[in-house]
Motif scaffolding. Sequence first.
Motif, PDB file in Angstrom:
ATOM      1  N   ILE A 461       0.827  -1.217   0.000  1.00 54.22           N
ATOM      2  CA  ILE A 461       0.000   0.000   0.000  1.00 54.22           C
ATOM      3  C   ILE A 461       0.853   1.256   0.000  1.00 54.22           C
ATOM      4  CG2 ILE A 461      -1.798   1.262   1.243  1.00 54.22           C
ATOM      5  CD1 ILE A 461      -2.658  -1.343   2.531  1.00 54.22           C
ATOM      6  N   PHE A 462       1.804   1.293   0.894  1.00 51.09           N
ATOM      7  CA  PHE A 462       2.519   2.547   1.133  1.00 51.09           C
ATOM      8  C   PHE A 462       3.810   2.228   1.879  1.00 51.09           C
ATOM      9  CE2 PHE A 462       3.027   6.747   3.267  1.00 51.09           C
ATOM     10  CZ  PHE A 462       3.031   7.521   2.101  1.00 51.09           C
ATOM     11  N   THR A 463       4.728   3.172   1.891  1.00 46.07           N
ATOM     12  CA  THR A 463       5.995   3.014   2.612  1.00 46.07           C
ATOM     13  C   THR A 463       6.200   4.191   3.544  1.00 46.07           C
ATOM     14  OG1 THR A 463       6.989   1.794   0.777  1.00 46.07           O
ATOM     15  CG2 THR A 463       8.488   2.750   2.406  1.00 46.07           C
ATOM     16  N   VAL A 464       6.406   3.903   4.820  1.00 48.08           N
ATOM     17  CA  VAL A 464       6.774   4.955   5.775  1.00 48.08           C
ATOM     18  C   VAL A 464       8.292   4.958   5.902  1.00 48.08           C
ATOM     19  CG1 VAL A 464       4.614   4.874   7.039  1.00 48.08           C
ATOM     20  CG2 VAL A 464       6.483   3.385   7.723  1.00 48.08           C
ATOM     21  N   LYS A 465       8.840   6.110   6.105  1.00 45.85           N
ATOM     22  CA  LYS A 465      10.288   6.257   6.159  1.00 45.85           C
ATOM     23  C   LYS A 465      10.667   7.138   7.336  1.00 45.85           C
ATOM     24  CE  LYS A 465      14.524   5.834   4.579  1.00 45.85           C
ATOM     25  NZ  LYS A 465      15.225   4.547   4.559  1.00 45.85           N
ATOM     26  N   ALA A 466      11.581   6.643   8.164  1.00 42.28           N
ATOM     27  CA  ALA A 466      12.111   7.418   9.296  1.00 42.28           C
ATOM     28  C   ALA A 466      13.629   7.394   9.229  1.00 42.28           C
ATOM     29  CB  ALA A 466      11.633   6.847  10.637  1.00 42.28           C
ATOM     30  N   THR A 467      14.227   8.485   9.598  1.00 42.54           N
ATOM     31  CA  THR A 467      15.688   8.599   9.612  1.00 42.54           C
ATOM     32  C   THR A 467      16.157   8.918  11.031  1.00 42.54           C
ATOM     33  OG1 THR A 467      15.563  10.939   8.983  1.00 42.54           O
ATOM     34  CG2 THR A 467      15.809   9.314   7.218  1.00 42.54           C
ATOM     35  N   ASP A 468      17.353   8.449  11.320  1.00 40.60           N
ATOM     36  CA  ASP A 468      17.960   8.690  12.640  1.00 40.60           C
ATOM     37  C   ASP A 468      19.292   9.386  12.417  1.00 40.60           C
ATOM     38  OD1 ASP A 468      19.341   8.383  15.185  1.00 40.60           O
ATOM     39  OD2 ASP A 468      17.788   6.942  15.697  1.00 40.60           O
ATOM     40  N   ALA A 469      19.478  10.530  13.063  1.00 39.91           N
ATOM     41  CA  ALA A 469      20.681  11.335  12.844  1.00 39.91           C
ATOM     42  C   ALA A 469      21.910  10.744  13.503  1.00 39.91           C
ATOM     43  CB  ALA A 469      20.461  12.764  13.356  1.00 39.91           C
ATOM     44  N   ASP A 470      21.732   9.696  14.336  1.00 34.82           N
ATOM     45  CA  ASP A 470      22.891   9.082  14.969  1.00 34.82           C
ATOM     46  C   ASP A 470      23.674   8.263  13.942  1.00 34.82           C
ATOM     47  OD1 ASP A 470      22.516  10.088  17.579  1.00 34.82           O
ATOM     48  OD2 ASP A 470      20.921   8.645  17.927  1.00 34.82           O
ATOM     49  N   TRP A 471      24.640   7.476  14.438  1.00 32.34           N
ATOM     50  CA  TRP A 471      25.558   6.776  13.543  1.00 32.34           C
ATOM     51  C   TRP A 471      25.594   5.304  13.890  1.00 32.34           C
ATOM     52  CZ3 TRP A 471      30.520   4.503  14.357  1.00 32.34           C
ATOM     53  CH2 TRP A 471      31.244   4.244  13.187  1.00 32.34           C
ATOM     54  N   ASN A 472      25.814   4.510  12.842  1.00 36.03           N
ATOM     55  CA  ASN A 472      26.035   3.080  12.977  1.00 36.03           C
ATOM     56  C   ASN A 472      24.826   2.402  13.629  1.00 36.03           C
ATOM     57  OD1 ASN A 472      27.371   0.708  12.604  1.00 36.03           O
ATOM     58  ND2 ASN A 472      29.045   1.125  14.013  1.00 36.03           N
ATOM     59  N   GLN A 473      25.054   1.604  14.685  1.00 39.59           N
ATOM     60  CA  GLN A 473      23.956   0.867  15.302  1.00 39.59           C
ATOM     61  C   GLN A 473      22.899   1.793  15.869  1.00 39.59           C
ATOM     62  OE1 GLN A 473      23.611  -2.369  15.136  1.00 39.59           O
ATOM     63  NE2 GLN A 473      21.754  -2.513  16.348  1.00 39.59           N
ATOM     64  N   ASN A 474      23.295   2.953  16.355  1.00 43.99           N
ATOM     65  CA  ASN A 474      22.334   3.899  16.919  1.00 43.99           C
ATOM     66  C   ASN A 474      21.388   4.467  15.870  1.00 43.99           C
ATOM     67  OD1 ASN A 474      23.489   3.568  19.439  1.00 43.99           O
ATOM     68  ND2 ASN A 474      24.920   5.264  19.163  1.00 43.99           N
TER      69      ASN A 474
END
Length: 805
Positions: A461-474
């Motif tokens: 149906i749709f794709t939600v997208k979230a980004t995290d400004a941290d690095w690597n595993q975080n």
Amino acid sequence: MKGPALLCFALLSFGSVTGQVSYTIPEEMTKGSLVGNIAQDLGLQIKRLISGKARIYTRDSDQYVELNRERGVLLVKERIDREALCRRTTPCALHFQIILENPMEFYTVTVQITDINDNAPTFEKTEMEFKISESAVTGAKFVLKRAVDVDVGTNDLQRYELKPTDNFALKMHNNADGNKNVEMVLQKPLDREKQEQISLVLTAVDGGEPQMSGTMQILITVLDANDNAPVFTQQTYKATVTENSPKGTVVATVTASDADQGSNSKVTYSITNTLDNIRDVFKINQENGEVTLIGNIDFEESRNFQINLLASDDGGLTDSSRVIVDVFDVNDNKPEISIMTKATVISEDAKLNTVVMMINIEDKDSGENGKVYCSVSENIPFMLKKSTNTFYNLITDSDLDREISSNFNITVTCSDEGVPSLSSSVTLTLQISDVNDNAPVFERSSYEAYIVENNTPGLSIFTVKATDADWNQNARVSYILEDSSVNGVPVSSYVSVSADSGVIHAVRSFDYEQIKDFHFRVKAQDGGSPPLSSNVTVKIMIQDQNDNPPQVLYPVQTGGSLVAEMVPRSADVGYLVTKVVAVDVDSGQNAWLSYKLQKATDRALFEVGLQNGEIRTIRQVTDKDAVKQRLTVIVEDNGQPSRSATVIVNVAVADSFPEVLSEFTELTHEKEYNDNLTFYLVLALAVVSFLFITCLVVIISVKIYRWRQSRILYHSSLPVIPYYPPRYSDTLGTGTLPHVYNYEVCRTTDSRKSDCKFGRAGSQNVLIMDPSSTGTMQRIQSEKSILDEPDSPLEVSYKSGFTAC
């Protein structure tokens, strides 16, 4: 021997500790001698010195003192010669720092070196010759060359002794610089005829314990009369010179005169300095008295010079003077930056005032040229803080954020206040390590997605997208469907979310007529410890398909009764005959209905409103128009593809009911006849088909029986029961009519009959014919509706047969 020690501490706000301790030791101590117990004097434990990797930091390459961490003491590393280290500078001291790490601390240590009497006074030459005229008057002075004692204080040269003292006596002068000039004064006139050569011994004695001395022999040749000595115009000359002046620069010119004539008046100039390196830096012209620069002058090494001059004539008479040369400083030394300790990585959650680097600054110039100001790059979260005059700490002065800057190239620049200013710099590359301080952020505050009904389960149906400004595993984001319900059903039975990609899939096929929209929440969670998360609301909108045809609500189509609309022959153009009412359970353009007249007994008499379904006359009704008018109206929706329904409208053109009664009665009888004929034809076809199928089954059964008889080992008597799928009735939903139309549907499954009662607004006449009744009735809007009576003969009954599953 350890002298008194002074220990002081100062606790700074940024976390590093500084302190100062002083020791006094004599020179020439043997290697390994104890200087002092530094751990005790600083109040530190031995294990702190070991864990902090305590070490000595000194700007000089030579290190005379070493630190024994296991004992916590300072020891003599190399033999210390005070005269080689400081020459005549007093006090003479060693300055160094003790550095500790984890946490960073440093302490300043001063070791003062005291002098011992290890050097005897010495003369530059072992002999000195004078030629003195016999006419020299009593009181004539003869300058003697001074002895040099490199010791200082009481160990320095204290006095001179002259023997024998028959003709001469010694006279000493103390100069402002602390040196002693010695002169030989004639006390008894000389007589060349009695003694042409005189030999004297000059002894220089210091004040040390034990006392030491040096000697020089003075040889005097008595000349014939020269009774005037040279005389300087000034006893002290003053001059100035700028450091780094080129060689050959004339510093000063001195003048001495002699009242004698001839060769006895010729004056010769010379420099008599024997201490330091004056004659390596300056020279004097023997004839004209010009003092010229022949060496390099460095203000940082010597700020002034004293040049001792001697004017002599050929008769041996002399006079002395001196030139004081002051050296002017120029800004020729850049500030020197030494990194004592530094860090290369720091966490982004480091506290304020965390020490990142310690540096030491030194500028050898003086005055304004030696004043140093240090600064760091702009727009960085670091600052320099001065701990002492020459020590700086680079500390954090605001919060760090790796997501804004993951590393810094911090340049520390130190400039002096000279003209022009000189500067030097050092750069520290500092990496910022990440902590999980940022939750995932969705690209939108909320999402809306659309899906067409009757979809395939599993459709994306749709794709939600979230980004995290941290690095690597975080920064690794996972998507989770939060528990909730839609109309009492878990949302997980409607949709699913891919944990890695955030793709939302449909779990079931949706029906717009059952559910038009629903919403749920998706959580984005990172891989940090502890993990951080954020939520977003997703709304799914179900889009309608044209999967339902229009439903005609009025006029009701019955199988046994005829409903006819009455139109008087006096009706004018535009007369409203009736209105076709239909609904579509779809929505949007799929529910936009249009009405068209498909067939009509007289197409020139009636028309149908395209949008409202109103049937009106399009011309004046005449006597020639037939009484029975049959209209076929098709109702279409606006979907793609379009769906439609057909309704038949009977119209009676007459002014009274008796006029059309016979016409509709015949129509009813004719219809009954046609219905009977159709029934008999269908019955005949069914009988023929039954006979054909029966014969076919008998033939097949016989063949199967014979085949089974041929097989001895296989016998079976199981009956064959054919399965016929049950019939079902699909009842469509109903829509909404305008407020002037009302309808009610009642259905009973046991009797397989459905009774439909309907009412129609307006003042038109309605003719209802029933085959079992020959009568007609007329209904007027102002009267009570006869249709509302339960036993009314106008009640329309029709049979609707169906098989319940």
